[in-house]
Design an enzyme around this catalytic site. Structure first.
Site, short mmCIF file in Angstrom:
data_model
loop_
_atom_site.label_atom_id
_atom_site.label_comp_id
_atom_site.label_asym_id
_atom_site.label_seq_id
_atom_site.Cartn_x
_atom_site.Cartn_y
_atom_site.Cartn_z
N CYS A 133 0.84 -1.20 0.00
CA CYS A 133 0.00 0.00 0.00
C CYS A 133 0.87 1.24 0.00
CB CYS A 133 -0.93 -0.01 1.21
SG CYS A 133 -2.03 1.43 1.28
N CYS A 136 -0.50 4.10 2.11
CA CYS A 136 -0.42 3.84 3.55
C CYS A 136 1.00 4.07 4.07
CB CYS A 136 -0.82 2.40 3.86
SG CYS A 136 -2.44 1.90 3.27
N ASP A 137 1.99 3.59 3.33
CA ASP A 137 3.35 3.52 3.84
C ASP A 137 4.34 4.46 3.16
OD1 ASP A 137 2.48 1.49 5.53
OD2 ASP A 137 2.93 -0.07 4.05
#
Length: 299
Positions: A133, A136-137
């Site tokens: 992701c 996300c990261d």
């Protein structure tokens, strides 16, 4: 135990659209929304290709949730563990919150999850440099070097997102060109000075280095040292909770005609459709209308 007319599994665009239509038809509707609102859509930082909307995927998901709730749909964040039919023609769902939910119909809109990378080191380093992701990261890789593995729209979108954060982005793709990706994404990738494309190769192994970086070996035995690897190599449908007698395609997706009477399917878990928000919304509408017609025929 209260009986719902429609139980919807999944809170992505397909599930929320189905909830809107079912609730507006005055059917008692509940969404078992998984572990987070929006599914994969929630992770899209900049949504450009859904007609009539510009913003983030989470913003769209929040709006769709409120719209469904406005007509009386209930939304709880839990996932189905099992589905069983009952003698009255309805369905019993055991969820991971420990509760049972009973419905006259079920719409499966559980979506799909990123396909995991199956090479040496990938599993052990998941969350320690290997990510599925980018939105996300990506924050953790400011000014660093990363690899994006894949060649479809998701991979190129991830690379473009990371190019605004990371120092350098290498896209590794097993084919000779990005033939599966949209032309506008290919053009944007080509224009970014900090994106490099490595074609006709793949990843063979990943290991951690002594200085907390990743040493990546490609299938042509090249050695690349980076800080992160972002994997975008396709998806598999979230259908593991279903019994083995329900037919699936090679991605685990479901064909509407192969499902028991009273169960319908929508979104990325639906076989034979393109995995897009617009198609998810369309199949969500269709599944809800089919469920409504089925319920009305029983009255």
């Amino acid at each position: 135990m209260e009986m719902y007319d429609v139980i919807i599994l999944g809170s992505g665009p397909a599930g929320l659209t189905a909830a809107l239509y079912a609730a507006r038809a005055n059917k008692r509707t509940i969404v078992l929304g998984g572990d987070r609102l929006g599914g994969q859509t929630a992770g899209i930082a900049k949504l450009e290709n859904y007609p009539g909307f510009l913003g983030s995927g989470m913003e769209l998901s929040e709006f769709m949730k409120k719209q469904a709730e406005m007509f009386g749909a209930e939304i709880v964040f839990t996932s189905a563990k099992t589905i069983d039919g009952d003698a009255d023609g309805g369905f019993n769902i055991q969820a991971d919150d420990g509760k049972h939910y009973v419905g006259r119909t079920v719409i499966i809109a559980t979506g799909a999850s990123p396909r995991k990378l199956d090479i040496d080191g990938a599993r052990d380093l998941m969350g320690k440099g290997v990510s599925y992701c980018a939105t996300c990261d990506g924050f953790f890789y400011h000014g660093k070097d990363v690899i994006v593995l894949g060649g479809g729209n998701s991979a190129l979108n991830d690379a473009l997102y990371l190019a605004d954060i990371a120092k350098n982005v290498k896209i590794v793709y097993r084919k000779g060109a990005f033939t599966r990706a949209e032309a506008v994404l290919r053009q944007r990738v080509a224009e970014r000075e900090n994106i490099e494309c490595l074609f006709n190769t793949d990843l063979k192994s990943i290991r951690a280095t002594d200085d907390d970086r990743l040493a990546v070996t490609t299938t042509d035995d090249a050695q690349i040292v980076v800080d992160g690897v972002f994997v975008a190599i396709g998806h598999e449908a979230n259908t593991d909770f279903l019994s083995e007698d329900i037919a699936r395609d090679d991605m685990g997706r479901l064909a509407p005609g192969a499902l028991p009477t009273g169960i319908f399917v929508a979104g990325d878990v639906h076989s034979g459709i393109k995995m897009q928000i617009a198609t998810a919304v369309g199949t969500g509408c269709t599944a809800a209308m089919d469920a409504i017609a089925y319920l009305n025929s029983k009255n």
